[in-house]
Scaffold this active site. Sequence first.
Site, PDB file in Angstrom:
ATOM      1  N   THR A 211       0.855  -1.200   0.000  1.00  9.57           N
ATOM      2  CA  THR A 211       0.000   0.000   0.000  1.00  9.57           C
ATOM      3  C   THR A 211       0.889   1.248   0.000  1.00  9.57           C
ATOM      4  O   THR A 211       1.954   1.239   0.614  1.00  9.57           O
ATOM      5  CB  THR A 211      -0.857  -0.014   1.291  1.00  9.57           C
ATOM      6  N   ARG A 239     -14.633  -7.074  -0.165  1.00  5.86           N
ATOM      7  CA  ARG A 239     -13.913  -6.624   1.046  1.00  5.86           C
ATOM      8  C   ARG A 239     -13.230  -5.267   0.816  1.00  5.86           C
ATOM      9  O   ARG A 239     -12.590  -5.032  -0.193  1.00  5.86           O
ATOM     10  CB  ARG A 239     -12.864  -7.668   1.418  1.00  5.86           C
ATOM     11  N   ILE A 240     -13.411  -4.369   1.741  1.00  2.00           N
ATOM     12  CA  ILE A 240     -12.745  -3.070   1.709  1.00  2.00           C
ATOM     13  C   ILE A 240     -11.917  -2.952   2.986  1.00  2.00           C
ATOM     14  O   ILE A 240     -12.401  -3.261   4.068  1.00  2.00           O
ATOM     15  CB  ILE A 240     -13.777  -1.913   1.693  1.00  2.00           C
ATOM     16  N   GLY A 241     -10.681  -2.479   2.864  1.00  3.99           N
ATOM     17  CA  GLY A 241      -9.824  -2.321   4.041  1.00  3.99           C
ATOM     18  C   GLY A 241      -9.903  -0.927   4.630  1.00  3.99           C
ATOM     19  O   GLY A 241     -10.879  -0.192   4.425  1.00  3.99           O
ATOM     20  N   ASP A 242      -8.873  -0.553   5.339  1.00  3.26           N
ATOM     21  CA  ASP A 242      -8.857   0.744   6.024  1.00  3.26           C
ATOM     22  C   ASP A 242      -8.464   1.905   5.114  1.00  3.26           C
ATOM     23  O   ASP A 242      -8.767   3.065   5.416  1.00  3.26           O
ATOM     24  CB  ASP A 242      -7.855   0.706   7.191  1.00  3.26           C
ATOM     25  N   GLY A 263      -1.214  -1.592   6.678  1.00  2.48           N
ATOM     26  CA  GLY A 263      -1.198  -2.745   7.576  1.00  2.48           C
ATOM     27  C   GLY A 263      -2.467  -3.542   7.457  1.00  2.48           C
ATOM     28  O   GLY A 263      -3.211  -3.402   6.472  1.00  2.48           O
ATOM     29  N   HIS A 264      -2.734  -4.358   8.440  1.00  7.30           N
ATOM     30  CA  HIS A 264      -3.881  -5.254   8.413  1.00  7.30           C
ATOM     31  C   HIS A 264      -5.157  -4.435   8.614  1.00  7.30           C
ATOM     32  O   HIS A 264      -5.523  -4.090   9.744  1.00  7.30           O
ATOM     33  CB  HIS A 264      -3.711  -6.307   9.510  1.00  7.30           C
ATOM     34  N   GLY A 265      -5.813  -4.136   7.503  1.00  8.33           N
ATOM     35  CA  GLY A 265      -6.890  -3.147   7.488  1.00  8.33           C
ATOM     36  C   GLY A 265      -7.993  -3.358   8.498  1.00  8.33           C
ATOM     37  O   GLY A 265      -8.535  -2.393   9.047  1.00  8.33           O
TER      38      GLY A 265
HETATM   39  N1  ASP Z   1      -4.205  -1.570   4.710  1.00  4.31           N
HETATM   40  C1  ASP Z   1      -4.393  -2.257   3.467  1.00  4.31           C
HETATM   41  C2  ASP Z   1      -5.680  -3.042   3.533  1.00  4.31           C
HETATM   42  O1  ASP Z   1      -5.939  -3.676   4.534  1.00  4.31           O
HETATM   43  C3  ASP Z   1      -3.283  -3.189   3.116  1.00  4.31           C
HETATM   44  C4  ASP Z   1      -1.899  -2.759   3.546  1.00  4.31           C
HETATM   45  O2  ASP Z   1      -1.681  -1.616   3.838  1.00  4.31           O
HETATM   46  O3  ASP Z   1      -0.973  -3.610   3.567  1.00  4.31           O
HETATM   47  O4  ASP Z   1      -6.390  -3.058   2.556  1.00  4.31           O
END
Ligand code: ASP
Length: 345
Positions: A211, A239-242, A263-265
């Site tokens: 990202t 699915r939508i992340g952060d 990171g882990h959204g």
């Molecule tokens: N934050 C992003 C998501 O979860 C992925 C990432 O930043 O590694 O979609």
Amino acid sequence: MKKFLSLAGVLSLLAAAPALAAPDSADRPLAIAIHGGAGTIEKSKMTPEREEAYRAKLREALDRGYGVLEQGGSSLDAVIAAINILEDSPLFNAGRGAVYTYDGTHELDASLMDGRTRAAGAVAGVKRVRNPIDLARLVMEDSPFVMLAGEGAEEFARSRGVEMVDNALFDTDHRREQLDKAKKKLQREEAQERDYQAAVEGLPVPFRTGTVGAVALDREGNIAAGTSTGGMTAKRYGRIGDSPVIGAGTFADNNSCAVSATGHGEYFIRYNVAADICARVQYQGRSVNEAAGEVINGVLKPVGGTGGVIVLDAAGNMALVFNTKGMYRGSRSSGQPARIAIFRE
Ligand code: ASP
């Protein structure tokens, strides 16, 4: 007998005191920080050529963004200029190098926020927009909305003359290999009757690294933040992340700070990471470094949330903090030369 100055007297004294006047805008600090994702990035697993390619592209993005600031451009312009370079590179999980969904396509998310006005724009799950961060800006500046998703976002993009491309433009061999590996793992886990969420959570971190994001401070003293991503390999069901969620993956307010996260959204959404960092700065008087450390290491790490952030305040203080092995990153400010880093140093 004591003498009191009238309000008018105080104001006229202030007006006559040049030392108290705001600094000339040419003297104000400029600053920019960028990231290209956080994860298990290990030096032993990276060839020198590959490392050099990452460093060179990060440097190009940093210089482009800083150049915009030096020419008097706004922090928003600088954030977009830097992110466009990273979106156009197949190295990063955004735009051109986006990861694959479970169904073998690409769905892109991006967001942008202006610290001067708290205006914001975001797009989620778009498939045919070459530079999603540009579309996020149009949503912010040319629509009454903050977030547009899927086909509606693309209809809006077409109506505004945004460059549309075939989804296959985002195909790359290395991301395809990641999808094949991820699907094998997911299918093995599903065969053992572990549910999909547990299987996805068990995927190693590299399946979503890359990202991109930027934060910047311009001559007018305004900060801005932006983030763009392909999300998570093998993501499914829309699915939508952060990254497109204001407050989670992106936040900016001149009164506190500007943040772009990676990171882990799912964790970044639930812990409202970007806004939490800025709230600590604003209401608890924390420095950007303290606030970022508290949230990334103190809040997220104990619950298993992996990732990192770049943070900047309107005085030019910066923090680049992560709880993973590495984070592709770079920073430059009036007082500091350009710095590019990947691993923990
Ligand atoms: N934050 C992003 C998501 O979860 C992925 C990432 O930043 O590694 O979609």
